[in-house]
Design a protein around this motif. Structure first.
Motif, short mmCIF file in Angstrom:
data_model
loop_
_atom_site.label_atom_id
_atom_site.label_comp_id
_atom_site.label_asym_id
_atom_site.label_seq_id
_atom_site.Cartn_x
_atom_site.Cartn_y
_atom_site.Cartn_z
N LYS A 1 93.10 -5.06 26.69
CA LYS A 1 92.05 -4.11 27.04
C LYS A 1 91.72 -4.22 28.52
O LYS A 1 91.46 -3.23 29.19
N ALA A 2 91.76 -5.47 29.04
CA ALA A 2 91.40 -5.69 30.44
C ALA A 2 92.48 -5.19 31.41
O ALA A 2 92.22 -5.05 32.60
N PHE A 3 93.71 -5.00 30.89
CA PHE A 3 94.83 -4.52 31.73
C PHE A 3 95.26 -3.12 31.28
O PHE A 3 96.29 -2.97 30.64
N CYS B 1 106.35 -8.40 38.76
CA CYS B 1 107.07 -7.82 37.62
C CYS B 1 106.38 -8.24 36.33
O CYS B 1 105.94 -9.37 36.17
N SER B 2 106.28 -7.28 35.44
CA SER B 2 105.49 -7.51 34.24
C SER B 2 106.02 -6.62 33.13
O SER B 2 105.68 -5.45 33.07
N VAL C 1 103.51 -0.07 34.25
CA VAL C 1 102.61 -0.60 35.28
C VAL C 1 101.20 -0.73 34.69
O VAL C 1 100.65 0.25 34.19
N VAL C 2 100.64 -1.94 34.76
CA VAL C 2 99.26 -2.11 34.29
C VAL C 2 98.36 -2.52 35.46
O VAL C 2 98.83 -3.02 36.47
N ASP C 3 97.08 -2.28 35.26
CA ASP C 3 96.09 -2.59 36.29
C ASP C 3 95.64 -4.03 36.13
O ASP C 3 94.92 -4.36 35.18
N ILE D 1 111.96 2.34 25.78
CA ILE D 1 110.98 2.08 26.84
C ILE D 1 109.67 2.83 26.59
O ILE D 1 109.68 3.99 26.20
N TRP D 2 108.56 2.13 26.85
CA TRP D 2 107.23 2.75 26.71
C TRP D 2 107.01 3.70 27.88
O TRP D 2 107.07 3.30 29.04
N ARG D 3 106.79 4.99 27.57
CA ARG D 3 106.48 5.97 28.61
C ARG D 3 105.06 6.47 28.41
O ARG D 3 104.68 6.85 27.31
N GLN D 4 104.31 6.45 29.50
CA GLN D 4 102.92 6.89 29.46
C GLN D 4 102.58 7.49 30.81
O GLN D 4 102.68 6.81 31.83
N LYS D 5 102.18 8.76 30.81
CA LYS D 5 101.97 9.49 32.07
C LYS D 5 100.86 8.89 32.92
O LYS D 5 100.98 8.74 34.12
N ASN D 6 99.74 8.58 32.27
CA ASN D 6 98.59 8.02 32.99
C ASN D 6 97.71 7.28 32.01
O ASN D 6 98.04 7.17 30.83
N GLN D 7 96.58 6.79 32.52
CA GLN D 7 95.70 5.99 31.67
C GLN D 7 95.20 6.75 30.44
O GLN D 7 95.00 6.16 29.38
N GLN D 8 95.01 8.04 30.61
CA GLN D 8 94.43 8.83 29.51
C GLN D 8 95.49 9.20 28.46
O GLN D 8 95.18 9.39 27.30
N ASP D 9 96.74 9.31 28.91
CA ASP D 9 97.82 9.71 28.01
C ASP D 9 97.99 8.69 26.88
O ASP D 9 97.77 7.49 27.08
N LYS D 10 98.36 9.18 25.69
CA LYS D 10 98.55 8.26 24.57
C LYS D 10 99.82 7.43 24.71
O LYS D 10 99.85 6.27 24.31
N GLY D 11 100.86 8.05 25.26
CA GLY D 11 102.11 7.33 25.48
C GLY D 11 102.92 7.14 24.22
O GLY D 11 102.43 7.33 23.11
#
Lengths: 227, 250
Positions: free
Chosen positions: B105-107, B66-67, B114-116, B7-17
């Motif tokens: 890039k847009a999401f 869901c995405s 979770v994406v924006d 599973i892809w784990r990424q803390k926040n938008q800035q984190d590399k993940g």
């Protein structure tokens, strides 16, 4: 920017330009192929030279030639712009590729195919302009018609050149396989009755036309080594 | 069923993940995919770890929340369903399943999976609406609409805006989404007032958000949980050309 340039600079506008110029170049391929086939007539290239002479001195063709170069230029400029935009739209890719074969293989690599074709075209046009303006070839004996055919026969004696030519034609075939039907979809022409026919004709065209082009150097090469 | 989840784990938008592996056991084949992740998350919470964040709401395939890209395919291996409608019986015991967020890039990723997706909201705000009079309820049959038109509009309106089209497209293009929204209103008399300005504004917003252009590969339609057809993209193109030729917007 005027409303017109604005309309053509958005992503759908750029695709419209790709579609129209692409369809024009598709038509041009047929005219070019008819000329090329004259090389196989077995008359030492007389028919080919006469055809080239006619084309060179026909005002309609000369206008067509200018339109074609503008077409190529627009197709390349917008193609590169779209490829750049599309690549930047996904900075981080997926770890696992989507293996389900739902899309045609050729549709995924239109940009890379286009770049290979551009390289071929650059070499092809370099030769074209070099012999047209800078180092004109000799005329056929007793006429004012330049003997382009002999030049072509000499070029196609090189195996490297023939292989390069054939590979370029295969790539053009891939490019056409998607490009032909995609151009119609971009124009908004998608119809339950006609789209299957367009796709079929497109695939057929993508096989037959490049095959026709590729056969000529191969036949000339084989004829040359068997002589 | 015993599974390994990557599973892809990424803390926040800035984190590399990055990917993290999880072993999960005793999963019922009748569980939905999201229930399987619920089980994993309960386990993670018990251990004091941060649960895997993912979008979900109705869990019956109609909200579009869901995405997930599961083994390289948006909404997983089955045709015409959302992730919440996917069941574990679609996988085999011992499988390793890779789960990634939508990539565009847009999401941007907000956290984990979770994406924006607010770019879709902004595209809708730009033109995805109709002008109606307030007041009494209009008579149901006051505006005649041919059955086939209503059907086509309904097919387009089936779009739940999940973004699987963007996720599957090699160009991360939003054309299928925009085409469904434009088609739905262009086919009905109620949508005629803004017909020309709508397509111009929505496409302009689409470009501004950084989505790619359409290469007509058809990946979007193939992965769409609502099977929105490419004919809508053709209609969107026609609407755009006609708006550019006939509208008075200079």
């Amino acid at each position: 920017m005027s409303w017109f340039t604005k309309a053509l600079s958005g992503s759908v506008g750029k695709k419209l330009v790709m579609s129209l110029t692409g369809l024009f170049l598709i038509l041009f391929l047929i005219e070019h192929l008819i000329g090329n086939f004259m090389l196989l007539k077995g008359d030492g290239g007389v028919a080919f030279n006469e055809f080239a002479h006619f084309m060179k001195h026909n005002p309609v063709i000369l206008v067509g030639e200018i339109v074609m170069f503008i077409g190529i230029l627009l197709h390349v400029i917008d193609g590169l712009a779209l490829e750049r935009k599309n690549r930047s739209a996904r900075p981080i890719g997926y770890a696992t590729p989507n293996k389900s074969a739902v899309t045609s293989w050729t549709s995924k690599y239109m940009g890379p195919f286009g770049i290979i074709i551009l390289i071929f075209l650059a070499i092809h046009l370099y030769d074209f302009f070099r012999y047209k303006y800078f180092s004109p070839v000799d005329n056929m004996p007793g006429t004012d018609i330049s003997d382009l055919a002999s030049l072509v026969y000499i070029k196609f004696q090189s195996l490297v050149y023939v292989v390069f030519y054939v590979i370029a034609m295969i790539v053009i075939g891939f490019h056409l396989n998607h490009g032909f039907q995609s151009a119609f979809q971009t124009l908004g022409l998608n119809h339950a009755k006609y789209t299957p026919a367009i796709k079929f004709i497109g695939s057929l065209y993508a096989i037959l036309v490049p095959l026709g082009y590729a056969l000529i150097p191969v036949i000339i090469y084989i004829q040359n080594i068997s002589n | 069923m015993n599974l390994t989840l990557k599973i892809w784990r990424q803390k926040n938008q800035q984190d590399k993940g990055g990917f993290k592996d999880y072993k999960i056991s005793d999963i019922s084949p009748d569980m939905s995919f999201l229930e399987m992740i619920d089980v994993l998350n309960e386990d993670l919470v018990k251990k004091g770890e941060d649960p895997v964040h993912f979008d979900h709401d109705c869990r019956e395939g109609i909200c579009g929340m869901c995405s997930m890209v599961i083994n390289g395919r948006p909404h997983g291996p089955k045709q015409a369903i959302t992730t919440c409608q996917l069941h574990m019986r679609s996988f085999s015991d011992g499988d390793t399943i890779t789960i990634e967020p939508w990539r565009a890039k847009a999401f941007p990723v907000i956290k984990d999976l979770v994406v924006d997706r607010t770019p879709f909201e902004r595209i809708m705000q730009a033109g995805g609406y109709v002008s109606i009079n307030t007041g009494g309820v209009p008579d149901a049959n006051a505006i005649p609409i041919p059955k086939n038109m209503a059907e086509d509009a309904m097919d387009a309106a089936a779009c739940i805006g999940c973004g699987a089209c963007v996720a599957s497209c090699k160009n991360a293009s939003a054309m299928l989404f925009v085409s469904a929204k434009v088609s739905q209103l262009a086919l009905l008399p109620q949508g005629m007032i803004e017909r020309k300005s709508r397509v111009e504004k929505m496409l302009m917003q689409m470009d501004a958000e950084g989505f790619g252009a359409c290469t007509n590969t058809g990946a979007c339609s193939a992965e769409c949980p609502k099977e929105i057809s490419l004919t809508h993209i053709a209609r969107l193109n026609r609407e755009y050309y006609s708006a550019k030729v006939y509208s008075e917007n200079v």
